[in-house]
Design a protein around this motif. Sequence first.
Motif, short mmCIF file in Angstrom:
data_model
loop_
_atom_site.label_atom_id
_atom_site.label_comp_id
_atom_site.label_asym_id
_atom_site.label_seq_id
_atom_site.Cartn_x
_atom_site.Cartn_y
_atom_site.Cartn_z
N LYS A 134 0.83 -1.26 -0.14
CA LYS A 134 0.11 0.05 0.15
C LYS A 134 0.98 1.23 0.03
CE LYS A 134 -4.50 -0.78 1.78
NZ LYS A 134 -4.48 -2.45 1.88
N SER A 135 0.34 2.26 -0.51
CA SER A 135 1.13 3.41 -0.59
C SER A 135 1.64 3.83 0.83
CB SER A 135 0.35 4.68 -1.52
OG SER A 135 1.17 5.95 -1.27
N ASP A 136 2.65 4.34 1.03
CA ASP A 136 3.08 5.14 2.37
C ASP A 136 3.15 6.59 2.34
OD1 ASP A 136 5.23 5.28 0.93
OD2 ASP A 136 6.66 4.68 2.24
N VAL A 137 2.86 7.06 1.21
CA VAL A 137 2.38 8.45 1.06
C VAL A 137 0.82 8.72 0.98
CG1 VAL A 137 4.50 8.99 0.11
CG2 VAL A 137 2.61 8.56 -1.42
N PRO A 138 0.58 9.93 1.30
CA PRO A 138 -1.04 9.96 1.01
C PRO A 138 -1.30 9.99 -0.44
CG PRO A 138 0.01 12.09 2.51
CD PRO A 138 1.12 11.21 1.66
N VAL A 139 -2.67 9.37 -0.41
CA VAL A 139 -2.93 8.80 -1.82
C VAL A 139 -4.11 9.94 -2.15
CG1 VAL A 139 -4.14 7.08 -2.88
CG2 VAL A 139 -2.75 6.49 -1.37
N ARG A 140 -3.71 10.32 -3.55
CA ARG A 140 -4.83 11.36 -3.99
C ARG A 140 -5.69 10.52 -5.10
NH1 ARG A 140 -1.65 16.51 -4.21
NH2 ARG A 140 -3.08 17.28 -5.88
N PRO A 141 -6.75 11.12 -5.45
CA PRO A 141 -7.54 10.55 -6.24
C PRO A 141 -6.88 10.72 -7.53
CG PRO A 141 -8.89 12.27 -5.15
CD PRO A 141 -7.52 12.20 -4.76
N ILE A 142 -6.82 9.49 -8.41
CA ILE A 142 -5.98 9.50 -9.74
C ILE A 142 -6.58 10.66 -10.69
CG2 ILE A 142 -5.61 8.07 -11.99
CD1 ILE A 142 -4.31 6.77 -9.39
N GLU A 143 -7.72 10.90 -10.88
CA GLU A 143 -8.24 11.97 -11.41
C GLU A 143 -7.86 13.24 -11.32
OE1 GLU A 143 -10.53 8.53 -10.67
OE2 GLU A 143 -10.71 10.35 -9.25
N ASP A 144 -7.16 13.74 -9.85
CA ASP A 144 -6.75 14.85 -9.67
C ASP A 144 -5.30 14.69 -10.12
OD1 ASP A 144 -8.89 15.60 -8.19
OD2 ASP A 144 -7.92 15.10 -6.33
N LEU A 145 -4.66 13.71 -10.71
CA LEU A 145 -3.19 13.53 -11.10
C LEU A 145 -3.18 13.48 -12.55
CD1 LEU A 145 -1.94 11.08 -8.26
CD2 LEU A 145 -2.04 13.60 -8.07
N LEU A 146 -4.04 12.77 -13.17
CA LEU A 146 -4.06 12.72 -14.55
C LEU A 146 -5.19 13.25 -15.40
CD1 LEU A 146 -2.16 9.04 -14.82
CD2 LEU A 146 -1.16 11.27 -15.36
N PRO A 147 -5.23 14.02 -16.42
CA PRO A 147 -6.42 14.43 -17.00
C PRO A 147 -7.03 13.19 -17.48
CG PRO A 147 -4.34 15.16 -17.97
CD PRO A 147 -3.88 14.44 -17.04
N GLU A 148 -8.30 13.47 -18.01
CA GLU A 148 -9.14 12.09 -18.42
C GLU A 148 -8.71 11.67 -19.84
OE1 GLU A 148 -13.14 12.74 -18.62
OE2 GLU A 148 -13.49 10.71 -19.36
N ARG A 149 -8.24 12.83 -20.75
CA ARG A 149 -7.73 12.45 -22.02
C ARG A 149 -6.63 11.51 -22.26
NH1 ARG A 149 -2.95 14.99 -22.36
NH2 ARG A 149 -2.74 17.08 -21.47
N CYS A 150 -5.88 11.22 -21.14
CA CYS A 150 -4.71 10.39 -21.28
C CYS A 150 -4.87 9.24 -20.21
CB CYS A 150 -3.34 11.13 -21.01
SG CYS A 150 -3.10 11.79 -19.44
N ARG A 151 -5.94 9.25 -19.37
CA ARG A 151 -6.03 8.04 -18.38
C ARG A 151 -6.59 6.84 -18.89
NH1 ARG A 151 -8.75 11.26 -15.01
NH2 ARG A 151 -10.64 10.14 -15.09
N ALA A 152 -5.94 5.51 -18.69
CA ALA A 152 -6.47 4.46 -19.01
C ALA A 152 -7.61 4.08 -18.00
CB ALA A 152 -5.39 3.57 -19.16
N THR A 153 -8.73 3.57 -18.54
CA THR A 153 -9.61 3.10 -17.53
C THR A 153 -9.46 1.65 -17.08
OG1 THR A 153 -10.99 2.33 -19.51
CG2 THR A 153 -11.49 4.58 -18.39
N THR A 154 -8.85 1.02 -17.72
CA THR A 154 -8.48 -0.63 -17.31
C THR A 154 -7.06 -0.76 -17.60
OG1 THR A 154 -9.11 -1.42 -19.60
CG2 THR A 154 -10.85 -1.65 -17.63
N PRO A 155 -6.30 -1.54 -16.78
CA PRO A 155 -4.85 -1.67 -17.07
C PRO A 155 -4.88 -2.82 -18.23
CG PRO A 155 -5.43 -3.02 -15.16
CD PRO A 155 -6.95 -2.16 -15.67
N PRO A 156 -3.71 -2.76 -19.12
CA PRO A 156 -3.59 -3.71 -20.19
C PRO A 156 -3.87 -5.01 -19.73
CG PRO A 156 -1.58 -2.39 -19.85
CD PRO A 156 -2.42 -2.14 -18.48
#
Lengths: 484, 455
Positions: free
Chosen positions: A25-47
Amino acid sequence: MRNTLATQPIFELSKPGRRAARFPKSDVPVRPIEDLLPERCRATTPPPLPEVTEPDVVRHFTNLSTLNMSVDTHFYPLGSCTMKHNPKRNERLANLPGIADLHPYQPDDTVQGLLQLLHELQGMFAEISGLPAVSLQPAAGAHGELTALMVAAAYFDDLGEKRTKVLTPDSAHGTNPASARMAGFDAVTIKSDSRGLVDLEDLRSKLDDQVGVFMITNPSTLGIFDDQVADIADLVHKEGGLIYLDGANMNAILGIARPGDFGADMMHYNPHKTFSGPHGGGGPGAGPICVTEKLGPYLPAPVVCQHDGRFALDYDRAKSIGRVRAFFGNVGVLVRAYCYILTHGADGLRRASENAVLNANYLLSRVKHILPVPHGDRCMHEFVATAGELKKTKGISAMDIAKRLLDFGYHAPTVYFPLTVAESMMIEPTESESKETLDAFAAALFRITDEATELLHDAPHTTAISRPDEVQAARKPVLKWTSA
Amino acid sequence: MPYTFNTPEDQHAMLDAIGAASIDDLFAPIPDSLRLERPLDIPAAMGELELTQHMQALAAKNEHAGQKTCFLGGGSYDHFVPAVVDAIASRGEFYTSYTPYQPEVSQGNLQVTFEYQTLICQLTGMDVSNASLYDGGSAAVEAVLLCMSVTKRSKVVTTASVHPEYRQIIETYFTHLDAELITVGSPAGIVSIEELEEAVDDDTACVLLQQPNFFGCVEDAERISGIAHEHGALFVVSCDPISLGQLKRPGDLGADVVVAEGQSLGSPMQFGGPYLGIMACREKFVRRMPGRIAGQTTDRRGKRCWVLTLQTREQHIRREKATSNICTNQGLFALRAAIYLSALGPQGLREASELCLQKSRYAIEQLVADERFELAFQQPTFKEFVIRDTKGKVADVLAECSESGILAGIPLSTWYPNLSDCFLVAVTEKRTKHEIDQLADSLTRASVDDSVVSV
């Protein structure tokens, strides 16, 4: 005894929800992915990778490994590839954390030991070749050829000359003409004479002031030392051209003759061949090049230099052709070559070549009455035999013999190369094989050539698969797994 | 001479069989005038123990990633390598074999290559992959050569945010070819779309983009793909394989060719190589691909099996007309990547990439807490980012961090004179909160020391 369940394609072992690696698990505070990556480049499912457990992975790949022949398990006389023993110590030493876990952009003062090693290795390569300026950067033999041809082109540019042609013998590796073209030259083929050597008449007729480089493999791919090499170099040099030596066959002449002393201006080594690789199932190799003093300024940057006892990467090279590779080079392969050279010393390297040549000549003497060697009774580290007569009289091809050898537990020689010999079988035993192995291999060849033709056409009989349909593979390419 | 067998008796017997008087006799074809008449001047032979001690002493003069916390990236990364990768890749049956010229006794390597190709297609969203090339840089140059060959055009457009060494390699290759490389600026950390639109025209063979780019920023790949395709140019993406646990796959964004440095997939950094050059493309370009390709077929008994295929592209058959001079692939590192991707699976890759993303975001926040340091580009990033030292003393700051045991970043001055006050920081899943906090402390300390000195 084969575990065919484990060796089915890994995708067929996959089951949703299974997995091998799990990260914390992350040992740093976890931010919502939506805040970190714009939707246009974010994959909804992993490969859609396969989902398997660690036992699956281990059993699958371990079982696959047992379907290979290798130097560790079998005699592997694959001509031109120098399949010699791969020392275990080299593996361990190249994997020391102080070697393997170094980042290429670490400051020079944190990698002094490695830079010292590479600097010493540059010196060893220079001494063994008789060519003083060295670049460790090229990633493979063919890459070394290309780099050296670019060095030659830069040199001619500097002289104000535009030379358009590179000459290669008809027995050369295919990489030679292909590299020539990529470096912007036209590749021109030179014929071989009846002895398998460079046809001097043909060379003279094609030599002019447009010829930049003559690429020669010496000892040649026929396993013959071309004793005309100094005359060839004189001819080419008189026209202002350069001699490139394809160092694929250096295993024959370590400490005995040096390319720089017999007229070469540039050469590459194949450390994965001459200095014990390993070959890695098809790579990685490395292709360090050595050149004369006058060509040194054109080598790729950086090179390792030493000032006041400190080692550094020197990028300040005004005439350099530039980079041919990111970072420094195939350091892991170079470290193994360094270990190999230190294990042998001067006397050891020479004796390795002597035994390689002895083994090849011995095997030649044992088999020549059934597999004639068109280019003479003697060879250097390898020889090219022909099954041409057997093909005519019994319908047995070089391919049939190669395939049947697999049943006897031997890897096949290189077949159908060089192209200048019909039904060719290029055999290179290397120094790290015993007389007993060579005798047993020769005995297998005797037996095979006595066997029923039909049996040979259908060989191999005992391997994991029989002969594959290569025509179908090329006509209807299936290049990845898809679910049925 | 630990690796030879021949005793003096063996040698005599063998020479007798040959009909040679001595070993020297075998070298008769080499004229005396061309012989080396002295021993080579190289160090004396070492036994295994001596060699081990010698190498340990050399290794001890280096400071490795287990000793100094590594925040260096720029195309080579300190990712975690599961034990299964080393355990399997160190099997002699894999690493002491060669190119599968005899498929009947190379089904292990061939199937691994076929699985590797499939995994790369799954990862990148492309149709076909080759068996690998030397490294990410050589894959990039081979990709642009492929595009030039397909389009019969000679102009390549790239961006300043593509790895500068990859661009240098392309420049080197282009020197003697009829080809032109145009580099569009990336002043805001991502390529300037306006400049790009201006640079791409009907003579453009391809646009080469890096995603995430060299500065760690995420480019608008889909838009750039559109610009390339409007002009009939191809779109080449050089990507970070680990990022594909979070980012859309290049194949889903219109890429025609995808290349990548595969070192992140289970290989050690080893000072820059050997690495793994990943290359995948659309099906229609497969016959123009450089390098080896494995394909599925059946044997004489109808059994499924694998061979090297489409070899008429290659130098050993086509010689100067081949698609490339490349002969080897990086089999051992393709194997490592295949094991790594199988071991991680979709969820493992998702987790590893999310840790990179979260931790690098945390690191940015900690680093810019000291007002001396700022994020150079206000763009979304994945695992790398560029920090500007507003006092412009990058070399001093990095040297101080190094002294306190942290490799804090790569100075950008080498390649970008206008970014001489900046350095590139990479945060992989291996970096802990503690290590990131230490990095921030160490930078702050360097900053305080500096102000003390300047007073």
